[in-house]
Write an enzyme that holds these catalytic residues in place. Structure first.
Site, PDB file in Angstrom:
ATOM      1  N   MET A  17      19.730  -1.384   1.215  1.00 29.12           N
ATOM      2  CA  MET A  17      19.416  -1.729  -0.181  1.00 29.12           C
ATOM      3  C   MET A  17      18.556  -0.642  -0.807  1.00 29.12           C
ATOM      4  O   MET A  17      18.840  -0.131  -1.877  1.00 29.12           O
ATOM      5  CB  MET A  17      18.646  -3.057  -0.224  1.00 29.12           C
ATOM      6  CG  MET A  17      19.402  -4.237   0.331  1.00 29.12           C
ATOM      7  SD  MET A  17      18.380  -5.739   0.447  1.00 29.12           S
ATOM      8  CE  MET A  17      17.627  -5.487   2.030  1.00 29.12           C
ATOM      9  N   THR A  18      17.444  -0.304  -0.107  1.00 26.22           N
ATOM     10  CA  THR A  18      16.402   0.546  -0.684  1.00 26.22           C
ATOM     11  C   THR A  18      16.883   1.975  -0.927  1.00 26.22           C
ATOM     12  O   THR A  18      17.621   2.528  -0.117  1.00 26.22           O
ATOM     13  CB  THR A  18      15.190   0.563   0.279  1.00 26.22           C
ATOM     14  OG1 THR A  18      14.826  -0.790   0.556  1.00 26.22           O
ATOM     15  CG2 THR A  18      14.011   1.290  -0.321  1.00 26.22           C
ATOM     16  N   GLU A  19      16.436   2.532  -2.042  1.00 27.58           N
ATOM     17  CA  GLU A  19      16.758   3.926  -2.392  1.00 27.58           C
ATOM     18  C   GLU A  19      15.454   4.689  -2.624  1.00 27.58           C
ATOM     19  O   GLU A  19      14.406   4.064  -2.842  1.00 27.58           O
ATOM     20  CB  GLU A  19      17.605   3.946  -3.673  1.00 27.58           C
ATOM     21  CG  GLU A  19      18.917   3.211  -3.487  1.00 27.58           C
ATOM     22  CD  GLU A  19      19.842   3.316  -4.686  1.00 27.58           C
ATOM     23  OE1 GLU A  19      19.429   3.871  -5.730  1.00 27.58           O
ATOM     24  OE2 GLU A  19      20.987   2.838  -4.548  1.00 27.58           O
TER      25      GLU A  19
ATOM     26  N   GLU B 197      15.948 -13.796   6.216  1.00 28.80           N
ATOM     27  CA  GLU B 197      15.277 -12.602   6.738  1.00 28.80           C
ATOM     28  C   GLU B 197      13.754 -12.807   6.675  1.00 28.80           C
ATOM     29  O   GLU B 197      13.024 -12.479   7.608  1.00 28.80           O
ATOM     30  CB  GLU B 197      15.669 -11.353   5.942  1.00 28.80           C
ATOM     31  CG  GLU B 197      15.034 -10.097   6.548  1.00 28.80           C
ATOM     32  CD  GLU B 197      15.195  -8.833   5.716  1.00 28.80           C
ATOM     33  OE1 GLU B 197      15.602  -8.922   4.550  1.00 28.80           O
ATOM     34  OE2 GLU B 197      14.879  -7.761   6.245  1.00 28.80           O
TER      35      GLU B 197
ATOM     36  N   GLN C 105     -10.771  -5.641  17.498  1.00 27.18           N
ATOM     37  CA  GLN C 105     -12.242  -5.520  17.476  1.00 27.18           C
ATOM     38  C   GLN C 105     -12.851  -6.090  18.764  1.00 27.18           C
ATOM     39  O   GLN C 105     -13.783  -5.520  19.329  1.00 27.18           O
ATOM     40  CB  GLN C 105     -12.784  -6.269  16.244  1.00 27.18           C
ATOM     41  CG  GLN C 105     -14.266  -6.084  15.991  1.00 27.18           C
ATOM     42  CD  GLN C 105     -14.602  -4.676  15.487  1.00 27.18           C
ATOM     43  OE1 GLN C 105     -13.720  -3.937  15.061  1.00 27.18           O
ATOM     44  NE2 GLN C 105     -15.867  -4.303  15.584  1.00 27.18           N
TER      45      GLN C 105
ATOM     46  N   GLY D 164      10.806  -7.381   1.402  1.00 23.28           N
ATOM     47  CA  GLY D 164      10.170  -7.746   0.120  1.00 23.28           C
ATOM     48  C   GLY D 164       8.670  -7.734   0.335  1.00 23.28           C
ATOM     49  O   GLY D 164       8.165  -8.411   1.234  1.00 23.28           O
ATOM     50  N   THR D 165       7.948  -6.929  -0.467  1.00 21.03           N
ATOM     51  CA  THR D 165       6.492  -6.827  -0.238  1.00 21.03           C
ATOM     52  C   THR D 165       5.820  -8.183  -0.486  1.00 21.03           C
ATOM     53  O   THR D 165       6.369  -9.046  -1.180  1.00 21.03           O
ATOM     54  CB  THR D 165       5.843  -5.776  -1.164  1.00 21.03           C
ATOM     55  OG1 THR D 165       5.920  -6.252  -2.516  1.00 21.03           O
ATOM     56  CG2 THR D 165       6.514  -4.419  -1.048  1.00 21.03           C
TER      57      THR D 165
HETATM   58  C1  LIG Z   1      10.015   0.485   8.658  1.00 18.80           C
HETATM   59  C2  LIG Z   1      10.789   0.079   7.443  1.00 18.80           C
HETATM   60  C3  LIG Z   1      12.023  -0.533   7.602  1.00 18.80           C
HETATM   61  C4  LIG Z   1      12.767  -0.876   6.458  1.00 18.80           C
HETATM   62  N1  LIG Z   1      14.032  -1.381   6.635  1.00 18.80           N
HETATM   63  C5  LIG Z   1      14.836  -1.530   5.523  1.00 18.80           C
HETATM   64  C6  LIG Z   1      16.224  -1.857   5.661  1.00 18.80           C
HETATM   65  O1  LIG Z   1      16.740  -2.049   6.778  1.00 18.80           O
HETATM   66  N2  LIG Z   1      16.979  -1.950   4.536  1.00 18.80           N
HETATM   67  C7  LIG Z   1      16.470  -1.728   3.288  1.00 18.80           C
HETATM   68  O2  LIG Z   1      17.212  -1.810   2.324  1.00 18.80           O
HETATM   69  N3  LIG Z   1      15.154  -1.432   3.126  1.00 18.80           N
HETATM   70  C8  LIG Z   1      14.335  -1.301   4.204  1.00 18.80           C
HETATM   71  N4  LIG Z   1      13.014  -0.954   4.061  1.00 18.80           N
HETATM   72  C9  LIG Z   1      12.489  -0.759   2.711  1.00 18.80           C
HETATM   73  C10 LIG Z   1      11.517  -1.853   2.276  1.00 18.80           C
HETATM   74  O3  LIG Z   1      12.183  -3.073   2.088  1.00 18.80           O
HETATM   75  C11 LIG Z   1      10.826  -1.341   0.997  1.00 18.80           C
HETATM   76  O4  LIG Z   1       9.983  -0.257   1.379  1.00 18.80           O
HETATM   77  C12 LIG Z   1      10.031  -2.422   0.306  1.00 18.80           C
HETATM   78  O5  LIG Z   1      10.891  -3.389  -0.250  1.00 18.80           O
HETATM   79  C13 LIG Z   1       9.157  -1.858  -0.821  1.00 18.80           C
HETATM   80  O6  LIG Z   1       9.874  -1.020  -1.661  1.00 18.80           O
HETATM   81  P1  LIG Z   1       9.269   0.438  -2.010  1.00 18.80           P
HETATM   82  O7  LIG Z   1       8.948   1.114  -0.734  1.00 18.80           O
HETATM   83  O8  LIG Z   1      10.213   1.114  -2.944  1.00 18.80           O
HETATM   84  O9  LIG Z   1       7.918   0.141  -2.759  1.00 18.80           O
HETATM   85  P2  LIG Z   1       7.722  -0.070  -4.329  1.00 18.80           P
HETATM   86  O10 LIG Z   1       8.707  -1.039  -4.833  1.00 18.80           O
HETATM   87  O11 LIG Z   1       7.647   1.257  -4.973  1.00 18.80           O
HETATM   88  O12 LIG Z   1       6.287  -0.769  -4.344  1.00 18.80           O
HETATM   89  C14 LIG Z   1       5.054  -0.028  -4.305  1.00 18.80           C
HETATM   90  C15 LIG Z   1       3.908  -1.023  -4.516  1.00 18.80           C
HETATM   91  O13 LIG Z   1       4.048  -1.623  -5.806  1.00 18.80           O
HETATM   92  C16 LIG Z   1       4.047  -3.030  -5.655  1.00 18.80           C
HETATM   93  N5  LIG Z   1       4.920  -3.661  -6.652  1.00 18.80           N
HETATM   94  C17 LIG Z   1       6.200  -3.342  -6.958  1.00 18.80           C
HETATM   95  N6  LIG Z   1       6.680  -4.178  -7.890  1.00 18.80           N
HETATM   96  C18 LIG Z   1       5.682  -5.052  -8.171  1.00 18.80           C
HETATM   97  C19 LIG Z   1       5.560  -6.166  -9.046  1.00 18.80           C
HETATM   98  N7  LIG Z   1       6.574  -6.577  -9.823  1.00 18.80           N
HETATM   99  N8  LIG Z   1       4.381  -6.824  -9.082  1.00 18.80           N
HETATM  100  C20 LIG Z   1       3.349  -6.433  -8.313  1.00 18.80           C
HETATM  101  N9  LIG Z   1       3.403  -5.403  -7.449  1.00 18.80           N
HETATM  102  C21 LIG Z   1       4.552  -4.717  -7.389  1.00 18.80           C
HETATM  103  C22 LIG Z   1       4.577  -3.296  -4.256  1.00 18.80           C
HETATM  104  O14 LIG Z   1       4.199  -4.588  -3.805  1.00 18.80           O
HETATM  105  C23 LIG Z   1       3.910  -2.157  -3.494  1.00 18.80           C
HETATM  106  O15 LIG Z   1       2.604  -2.534  -3.160  1.00 18.80           O
HETATM  107  C24 LIG Z   1      12.245  -0.640   5.165  1.00 18.80           C
HETATM  108  C25 LIG Z   1      10.982  -0.059   5.033  1.00 18.80           C
HETATM  109  C26 LIG Z   1      10.268   0.330   6.134  1.00 18.80           C
HETATM  110  C27 LIG Z   1       8.957   1.044   5.923  1.00 18.80           C
END
Ligand SMILES: Cc1cc2nc3c(=O)[nH]c(=O)nc-3n(C[C@H](O)[C@H](O)[C@H](O)COP(=O)(O)OP(=O)(O)OC[C@H]3O[C@@H](n4cnc5c(N)ncnc54)[C@H](O)[C@@H]3O)c2cc1C
Length: 260
Positions: A4-6, A121, A215, A243-244
């Site tokens: 999903m993620t880009e 998930e 700790q 999803g964060t």
């Molecule tokens: C080890 C690892 C494995 C992963 N595996 C997969 C995978 O298999 N498939 C896949 O598709 N992705 C995968 N991911 C990606 C992961 O799901 C994303 O990193 C995550 O969803 C966050 O997206 P981002 O990194 O673009 O952060 P961003 O969306 O840029 O977010 C940055 C910050 O802004 C905050 N934020 C963003 N929008 C809002 C909002 N509306 N309100 C408040 N705060 C906000 C976020 O909470 C975060 O703190 C993986 C990532 C890691 C590190």
């Protein structure tokens, strides 16, 4: 793998730019994905693609891309803080032809398919959080009974007992909520909101438990040969992927206050 993620978008899946252009018998896919779990070793990747730029949330489809398809390449295995046993990678799609037989579900239905499956998930992330925290706590209880300071096992200090009591309570209370969500899932009744609650809460508890257990190990807790140190590295991502936790709170907040 599920991609999903880009590079330019993670939380905001509507910002996905990887495109699928209609051609005879299928789709031409162009774009890139990042942070994809199993990106290196997977033979089959479910890719979220924008197949209708004007279609809004109905403009996404899930296309299955297989190892060996012309134009599909993988980038490097990304270096991470933790989860070293699992690969995370970038994927590139350069005019990849994906036949119609490789559309998963329906054209335009990708977003709905994701929304319906992401709660599972998130529930699995919550269950993982409890399992890992449980193991770390058990390990820490044993450690505090054998480590001696000031002539007594550190488990005999009131602070240690209070720490262990609090962590054990937090875990039990969390487990009760997650178990309820698991039962709801078994009845096909798990809501998106309850899955979000389980995910953010359990992963916060996991990180608190692991940090406080580290700790209690003192300096040994910082050494990678101790399981608590590896758990510390592996736990942090739980608050980010799937999803964060901020997005989980958005989902819950929207349910309480309504969409803005
Ligand atoms: C080890 C690892 C494995 C992963 N595996 C997969 C995978 O298999 N498939 C896949 O598709 N992705 C995968 N991911 C990606 C992961 O799901 C994303 O990193 C995550 O969803 C966050 O997206 P981002 O990194 O673009 O952060 P961003 O969306 O840029 O977010 C940055 C910050 O802004 C905050 N934020 C963003 N929008 C809002 C909002 N509306 N309100 C408040 N705060 C906000 C976020 O909470 C975060 O703190 C993986 C990532 C890691 C590190």
């Amino acid at each position: 793998a599920i991609a999903m993620t880009e590079p330019g978008t993670g939380s905001d899946l509507r910002g996905i730019r990887t495109s699928g252009t209609r051609v005879d018998g299928g789709w031409r896919v162009n774009g890139s994905k990042t942070f994809i779990t199993n990106g290196i070793q997977s033979d089959l990747v479910i890719v979220v693609v924008r197949t209708d730029p004007a279609g809004g949330s109905q403009g996404f489809s899930l296309l299955v891309v297989e190892r060996g398809m012309t134009g599909f390449t993988r980038g490097r295995k990304l270096a991470k803080i933790g989860l070293h046993a699992q690969d995370t990678a970038e994927l590139f799609f350069d005019d990849v032809f994906v036949p119609d037989t490789h559309v998963l579900g329906t054209v335009g239905g990708g977003f709905g398919q994701l929304v319906s499956h992401l709660p599972l998930e998130r529930l699995s992330i919550a269950a993982h959080a409890i399992a890992l925290a449980d193991a770390v706590l058990a390990d820490t209880i044993a450690y505090t009974q054998q480590r001696v300071a000031f002539g007594q096992p550190i488990a005999d200090f009131q602070n240690t007992r209070f720490e262990l009591a609090e962590l054990s309570t937090e875990l039990d209370v969390t487990r009760a909520f997650v178990d309820r969500a698991v039962l709801a899932h078994g009845e096909n009744d798990l809501t998106v909101v309850d899955a979000a609650k389980a995910k953010w809460w359990a992963t916060e508890v996991q990180n608190r438990v692991v940090d406080r257990c580290l700790q209690l190990h003192g300096g040994y807790g910082y050494m990678l040969e101790y399981p608590v140190a590896r758990a510390f590295q592996d736990s942090r991502i739980q608050k980010i992927f799937g999803g964060t936790n901020e997005i989980m709170k958005q989902i819950i907040g929207r349910d309480i206050i309504g969409r803005k």
